[in-house]
Design a protein around this motif. Structure first.
Motif, PDB file in Angstrom:
ATOM      1  N   PHE A   1       1.026  -1.184   0.160  1.00  0.00           N
ATOM      2  CA  PHE A   1       0.064  -0.045   0.060  1.00  0.00           C
ATOM      3  C   PHE A   1       0.902   1.280  -0.065  1.00  0.00           C
ATOM      4  CE2 PHE A   1      -2.691   3.176   1.957  1.00  0.00           C
ATOM      5  CZ  PHE A   1      -3.906   3.268   1.130  1.00  0.00           C
ATOM      6  N   MET A   2       1.108   2.056  -1.104  1.00  0.00           N
ATOM      7  CA  MET A   2       2.075   2.941  -1.305  1.00  0.00           C
ATOM      8  C   MET A   2       1.612   4.231  -1.038  1.00  0.00           C
ATOM      9  SD  MET A   2       4.102   2.109  -5.061  1.00  0.00           S
ATOM     10  CE  MET A   2       5.132   0.786  -5.099  1.00  0.00           C
ATOM     11  N   ARG A   3       2.517   4.961  -0.245  1.00  0.00           N
ATOM     12  CA  ARG A   3       2.289   6.510  -0.117  1.00  0.00           C
ATOM     13  C   ARG A   3       3.212   7.231  -0.830  1.00  0.00           C
ATOM     14  NH1 ARG A   3       0.747   3.696   4.286  1.00  0.00           N
ATOM     15  NH2 ARG A   3      -1.298   4.266   5.453  1.00  0.00           N
ATOM     16  N   ILE A   4       2.626   7.955  -1.868  1.00  0.00           N
ATOM     17  CA  ILE A   4       3.570   8.552  -2.622  1.00  0.00           C
ATOM     18  C   ILE A   4       3.357  10.195  -2.354  1.00  0.00           C
ATOM     19  CG2 ILE A   4       4.092   9.093  -5.202  1.00  0.00           C
ATOM     20  CD1 ILE A   4       2.670   6.373  -5.590  1.00  0.00           C
ATOM     21  N   GLU A   5       4.473  10.581  -2.203  1.00  0.00           N
ATOM     22  CA  GLU A   5       4.525  12.169  -2.103  1.00  0.00           C
ATOM     23  C   GLU A   5       3.860  13.198  -3.112  1.00  0.00           C
ATOM     24  OE1 GLU A   5       5.366  13.538   0.926  1.00  0.00           O
ATOM     25  OE2 GLU A   5       6.105  11.441   1.596  1.00  0.00           O
ATOM     26  N   GLU A   6       3.387  14.011  -2.777  1.00  0.00           N
ATOM     27  CA  GLU A   6       2.800  14.970  -3.677  1.00  0.00           C
ATOM     28  C   GLU A   6       3.575  15.579  -4.891  1.00  0.00           C
ATOM     29  OE1 GLU A   6       0.256  19.415  -3.809  1.00  0.00           O
ATOM     30  OE2 GLU A   6       0.797  18.396  -1.905  1.00  0.00           O
ATOM     31  N   HIS A   7       4.893  15.689  -4.664  1.00  0.00           N
ATOM     32  CA  HIS A   7       5.822  16.119  -5.733  1.00  0.00           C
ATOM     33  C   HIS A   7       6.159  14.966  -6.748  1.00  0.00           C
ATOM     34  CE1 HIS A   7       8.894  14.857  -2.691  1.00  0.00           C
ATOM     35  NE2 HIS A   7       9.529  14.423  -3.672  1.00  0.00           N
ATOM     36  N   GLU A   8       5.906  13.674  -6.109  1.00  0.00           N
ATOM     37  CA  GLU A   8       6.436  12.606  -6.921  1.00  0.00           C
ATOM     38  C   GLU A   8       5.435  12.104  -7.937  1.00  0.00           C
ATOM     39  OE1 GLU A   8       9.116  10.022  -3.781  1.00  0.00           O
ATOM     40  OE2 GLU A   8       6.694   9.907  -3.879  1.00  0.00           O
ATOM     41  N   TRP A   9       4.246  12.556  -8.059  1.00  0.00           N
ATOM     42  CA  TRP A   9       3.294  11.952  -9.058  1.00  0.00           C
ATOM     43  C   TRP A   9       3.414  12.222 -10.237  1.00  0.00           C
ATOM     44  CZ3 TRP A   9       0.122   8.265  -7.665  1.00  0.00           C
ATOM     45  CH2 TRP A   9      -0.219   7.971  -6.187  1.00  0.00           C
ATOM     46  N   GLN A  10       3.983  13.778 -10.501  1.00  0.00           N
ATOM     47  CA  GLN A  10       4.417  14.110 -11.986  1.00  0.00           C
ATOM     48  C   GLN A  10       5.721  13.423 -12.331  1.00  0.00           C
ATOM     49  OE1 GLN A  10       2.515  15.382 -14.201  1.00  0.00           O
ATOM     50  NE2 GLN A  10       3.981  15.393 -15.761  1.00  0.00           N
ATOM     51  N   LEU A  11       6.470  13.099 -11.527  1.00  0.00           N
ATOM     52  CA  LEU A  11       7.724  12.356 -11.869  1.00  0.00           C
ATOM     53  C   LEU A  11       7.462  10.998 -12.283  1.00  0.00           C
ATOM     54  CD1 LEU A  11      10.747  12.192 -11.956  1.00  0.00           C
ATOM     55  CD2 LEU A  11      11.127  11.815  -9.624  1.00  0.00           C
ATOM     56  N   CYS A  12       6.348  10.330 -11.606  1.00  0.00           N
ATOM     57  CA  CYS A  12       6.260   9.003 -12.005  1.00  0.00           C
ATOM     58  C   CYS A  12       5.501   8.853 -13.326  1.00  0.00           C
ATOM     59  CB  CYS A  12       5.035   8.371 -10.897  1.00  0.00           C
ATOM     60  SG  CYS A  12       5.638   8.012  -9.379  1.00  0.00           S
ATOM     61  N   ARG A  13       4.690   9.959 -13.642  1.00  0.00           N
ATOM     62  CA  ARG A  13       4.146   9.970 -15.168  1.00  0.00           C
ATOM     63  C   ARG A  13       5.414  10.314 -16.249  1.00  0.00           C
ATOM     64  NH1 ARG A  13      -0.602  12.101 -12.381  1.00  0.00           N
ATOM     65  NH2 ARG A  13       0.394  14.349 -12.107  1.00  0.00           N
ATOM     66  N   GLU A  14       6.193  11.043 -15.842  1.00  0.00           N
ATOM     67  CA  GLU A  14       7.087  11.203 -16.862  1.00  0.00           C
ATOM     68  C   GLU A  14       8.150  10.124 -17.131  1.00  0.00           C
ATOM     69  OE1 GLU A  14       9.359  14.606 -15.059  1.00  0.00           O
ATOM     70  OE2 GLU A  14       7.690  15.988 -15.557  1.00  0.00           O
ATOM     71  N   GLN A  15       8.379   9.514 -15.865  1.00  0.00           N
ATOM     72  CA  GLN A  15       9.119   8.315 -16.098  1.00  0.00           C
ATOM     73  C   GLN A  15       8.315   7.102 -16.890  1.00  0.00           C
ATOM     74  OE1 GLN A  15      10.340   6.783 -12.140  1.00  0.00           O
ATOM     75  NE2 GLN A  15      12.083   8.071 -12.011  1.00  0.00           N
ATOM     76  N   LEU A  16       7.316   6.757 -16.416  1.00  0.00           N
ATOM     77  CA  LEU A  16       6.256   6.081 -17.369  1.00  0.00           C
ATOM     78  C   LEU A  16       6.111   6.134 -18.715  1.00  0.00           C
ATOM     79  CD1 LEU A  16       4.170   3.797 -17.353  1.00  0.00           C
ATOM     80  CD2 LEU A  16       2.438   5.397 -16.894  1.00  0.00           C
ATOM     81  N   THR A  17       5.975   7.469 -19.149  1.00  0.00           N
ATOM     82  CA  THR A  17       5.750   7.960 -20.590  1.00  0.00           C
ATOM     83  C   THR A  17       7.413   7.942 -21.221  1.00  0.00           C
ATOM     84  OG1 THR A  17       4.123   9.634 -20.091  1.00  0.00           O
ATOM     85  CG2 THR A  17       5.496   9.992 -22.115  1.00  0.00           C
TER      86      THR A  17
END
Length: 299
Positions: free
Chosen positions: A274-290
């Motif tokens: 069950f992941m807790r992801i910091e607010e600033h990390e979400w966009q970084l996650c999307r960028e890495q995925l893309t």
């Protein structure tokens, strides 16, 4: 049966196969993207499982499942049963990709009065066949559904998504025995083997290996593949369909996956159930995925 994961061994795909692969890989990317967007709504959740299982879900919804997006209760539909209710975030993403629910509705994930609760509920969500959990009940329901469809003379198939943690439950193996007894060739199970449970690593909670041999001993046509390799998954489903037609046996596809697949930031994160992801990390996650998807497409 363990399928080789060496792509070279499969040879160069035909144009039709290449287009099929591209279509499903694109669906898997969008499912992952939807899951990240939903996770950001709550700031936490079962995002890692959704990312890890996205390829499995994409193969089912973009290639295997017979359904009508505008008529989720259509009698002739194939049934997809999500035994692992906490994987609902990934299932919602797949339903949105399939057109059963609007993409815009994903923004309501886990919110009050939403049709998309954090754990899947069949009474709330179009296309959600069962309320998954407590874990270990999904295969029993799938066996009953497959048997019922046979009695009705339907050619619809049943697909049951399980987790490796559910193999700890005796009810799963009782259902597996029943499926073989009734020769339910219209039933395909897929097991997400990500080696992680809420209480820790699967092999330390309750070791289930050698899992391939166990399913084979229960009489199922058994394949084990890289669950994050779309080509291997497509081949496994093709083999399962051929075997069902030839022998009438139920099939299981054991899928080794990685929690957080496609987002390096999350792939090795501790406490990933069950992941807790910091607010600033979400966009970084999307960028890495893309970046990963576009880089793969360019090769």
């Amino acid at each position: 049966m363990v399928l080789t994961q060496e792509k070279a061994a499969r040879g160069k795909p035909s144009d039709v196969e290449a287009a099929r692969l591209e279509r499903v890989e694109g669906a898997a990317f969008r499912i992952r993207h939807h899951a990240l967007n939903m996770g950001e709504v709550q700031g936490q959740g079962y995002v890692g499982q959704a990312l890890g299982a996205a390829d499995m879900l994409a193969v089912v919804y973009a290639d295997q499942l017979r359904f009508r997006a505008d008529d989720p209760e259509w009698d002739g539909r194939d049934r997809f049963l999500l035994s692992t209710g906490h994987y609902a975030i990934g299932h919602y993403a797949a339903l949105a990709e399939a057109g059963t629910i609007p993409v815009t509705e994903l923004e309501t994930y886990g919110s009050d009065n939403s049709r998309l609760p954090m754990s899947g509920m069949s009474t709330y969500t179009p296309g959600m066949e069962i309320s998954g959990g407590s874990l270990g009940h999904g295969l029993s329901i799938a066996v009953g559904a497959a048997l019922g469809l046979r009695y009705q003379g339907s050619d619809a198939r049943v697909y049951n998504f399980l987790s490796d943690g559910e193999l700890d439950e005796g009810s799963t193996w009782e259902a597996a025995m029943g499926a073989h007894h009734h020769q339910l060739g219209n039933l395909t199970a897929m097991v997400d083997i990500n080696a992680l449970q809420a209480d820790g690593k699967t092999d330390t909670v309750l070791r289930t290996e050698p899992v391939t041999e166990k399913w084979e001993a229960f009489g199922w046509y058994t394949q084990r593949v890289d669950g994050n390799d779309v080509g291997a998954l497509l081949a496994a489903f093709d083999n399962a369909a051929a075997q069902a037609a030839a022998t009438g046996r139920p099939s299981v596809i054991l899928c080794d996956t990685k929690v957080g697949r496609g987002v390096p930031l999350l792939e090795d994160r501790e406490k990933a159930h069950f992941m807790r992801i910091e607010e600033h990390e979400w966009q970084l996650c999307r960028e890495q995925l893309t970046a990963g998807f576009e880089g793969k497409a360019a090769r």
